[in-house]
Structure formats: C-alpha cells, structure tokens
Design an enzyme around this catalytic site. Structure first.
Site, short mmCIF file in Angstrom:
data_model
loop_
_atom_site.label_atom_id
_atom_site.label_comp_id
_atom_site.label_asym_id
_atom_site.label_seq_id
_atom_site.Cartn_x
_atom_site.Cartn_y
_atom_site.Cartn_z
N ASP A 58 0.75 -1.17 -0.09
CA ASP A 58 0.31 -0.35 0.07
C ASP A 58 0.81 1.51 0.44
O ASP A 58 1.97 1.12 0.27
CB ASP A 58 -1.22 0.18 1.34
CG ASP A 58 -0.15 -1.00 2.17
OD1 ASP A 58 0.72 -0.13 2.39
OD2 ASP A 58 -0.73 -1.04 3.55
N ASP A 127 -7.10 -3.11 14.16
CA ASP A 127 -8.49 -3.13 14.25
C ASP A 127 -8.27 -4.63 12.59
O ASP A 127 -9.80 -4.70 12.61
CB ASP A 127 -9.20 -2.23 13.04
CG ASP A 127 -8.56 -1.92 12.29
OD1 ASP A 127 -6.99 -2.48 11.77
OD2 ASP A 127 -8.88 -1.14 11.17
N GLU A 134 -9.64 -2.08 5.33
CA GLU A 134 -9.86 -1.82 6.29
C GLU A 134 -11.43 -2.54 6.83
O GLU A 134 -11.44 -3.29 6.45
CB GLU A 134 -10.66 -0.40 6.65
CG GLU A 134 -9.16 0.72 7.06
CD GLU A 134 -8.42 0.25 7.83
OE1 GLU A 134 -8.47 -0.32 8.82
OE2 GLU A 134 -7.66 1.62 7.92
#
Ligand code: PGA
Length: 252
Positions: A58, A127, A134
């Site tokens: 990324d 997370d 995400e």
C-alpha cells in the site's frame, strides 16, 4: 530468525529461475527487524536481491514519494538502498499526481505480469486490517483506494507531525489480491495485537475482521510473539502443532 529464514529460502530457491522471486512487502514497525536481518544476510553474501521483484501492499494518497512519510521512502530507507535490488523491479503503489484508478489497475497488471507473488509479508492492524483493507473491506476486493479508519490514523500518527497530517485514504492491494499470493507470512508482536490475532485465527470469516480472510488461504504462517498470541483460546493446541511441525520437518 524464522521470517528471514523463509524469505532467504525463497530467494535462494528462485535465484536461478528466469524472473527470480516475487516478494510482497509490508511497511510499519513490525517488519523492520526482518528487513535489518535480510540486509545483514545480504552483507554476509548469503542472499542476493539482483533478480527479485517486489510489490508493496500500500501507499498513502497525497504523500509525495520523496517525502519521509511515504512508503516509497520507508522502503528505500529500510531495505532497498542497502541491498543489490534493481529499483526498476520494485513496485510501491503510485498515488501522487496520478489517476488512482489507472494506477490501481496498472499495479494489478504488474503483479500478473510478474507471474504472481511467491511470498507476501503482512503485518496486522489493531483492527485486524491487512494492507489498508479496513473493516468492511470486501473479501473479493482488488487494488483500490480505501478510507483509513480513525484507529489506523491514530496508530500511524506517530510517523507524522500531527493527527491532522495523517492521510484519509490510501491505495492498497485488495484482500483477493493478497489471497492470490502463493504463500503468506503474517507477523505480529505485542499485546495490542492479541485481539486482532484471536479474531482472525479463531473467529468467523467476516469482512469486519479483514485478516480472518486468511483462513481461506492454504499456506499462511503466523510469526507472532507470546503477547500477540495471548488471546488465543486454543494456544496449547497451536504450540503442540508447532512442535510437531518442527519434528516433521527435521525427519523429512
Ligand atoms: P505496525 O502496523 O507494524 O506498525 O504495527 C501494522 C499494520 O498496520 O498493518
């Protein structure tokens, strides 16, 4: 070091192949020890990156590649400039002054042209994100722009002068892109990752826990410390399985 052994085994096995090894790389704090170890082994002439092609997971949108905050910069600083890699064979998603959709498509195409990724290194977010996939990321997603959660922005604020400076979005490999890698090595340390590890390994497969998608992959190795493993309900079983795996590989 286990992760470095895996990477070196791949590099040496593919060294003579036309095209060489294709390595998927991650950024963040977790892989820094791995990169330091790979540089040491390169300096000791144990490995060469001369024919290695790399793809990073990324890159932030809106951060120039020469900015110290960018993942282009991180990779140069922490690995590329210390080894014999051909920079034209390194790919970090292009996100600055480009059309992002075309950039994402080009990135996917380059992975395909390289013959796919042999080994993908992954960290994991608090997370349970992988790359910047995400919560809620489609398990069938490919390289695209994602909005970062506030948790991720807070976690990464340490690399910026203020929280406001942390980008809102990033271009990331998708979950399906990651799952197409031949093998995956996920690294995690510290108790702040224990819930993400437990949910990913022992929870149901769900887009709410992006790393849980790795349960679908036939060749994932977790390299985690005791603290990151501390939430696992079946820890005793995993430790026994690990011991048996070591015995089996010694006797084969
Ligand atoms: P970290 O980040 O290695 O800095 O903890 C991991 C990630 O966000 O994937």
């Amino acid at each position: 070091m286990f992760a470095a052994d895996d990477v070196c085994e791949l590099l040496n096995r593919r060294r003579k192949d036309p095209g060489g090894a294709v390595l998927g790389l991650a950024t963040g704090g977790t892989p820094l020890g791995l990169y330091r170890e790979l540089i040491l082994r390169y300096q000791r002439n144990e490995i060469s990156f001369a024919t290695v092609e790399t793809f990073n997971l990324d890159e932030y949108v809106g951060v120039a590649p020469d900015s110290p905050k960018s993942y282009h910069y991180y990779m140069r600083e922490n690995l590329f400039q210390h080894v014999d890699i051909d920079m034209s064979l390194t790919h970090v998603p292009e996100t600055f002054d480009v059309d992002l959709k075309s950039s994402a498509e080009r990135f996917e195409h380059q992975i395909e042209q390289a013959g796919g990724i042999d080994l993908q290194i992954l960290g994991i977010g608090v997370d349970a994100h992988i790359g910047f996939n995400e919560i809620g990321s489609s398990l069938g997603s490919r390289t695209r722009v994602k909005t970062l959660t506030q948790q991720t922005r807070l976690d990464n604020a340490r690399y910026f002068d203020s929280l406001d400076e942390v980008p809102e979005t990033a271009l990331t490999m998708g979950i399906a892109t990651i799952l197409e890698s031949q093998a995956i090595l996920l690294m995690a340390t510290g108790s702040q990752k224990s819930k993400a590890i437990r949910d990913s390994v022992e929870g149901p497969i769900t887009a709410s826990v992006p790393a849980s998608a790795l349960q679908l992959h036939p060749d994932v190795t977790l390299v985690i410390d005791r603290a990151a493993a501390s939430g696992l309900v079946n820890i005793d079983y995993f430790l026994r399985a690990e011991r048996n795996r070591a015995v089996a590989s010694r006797s084969s």
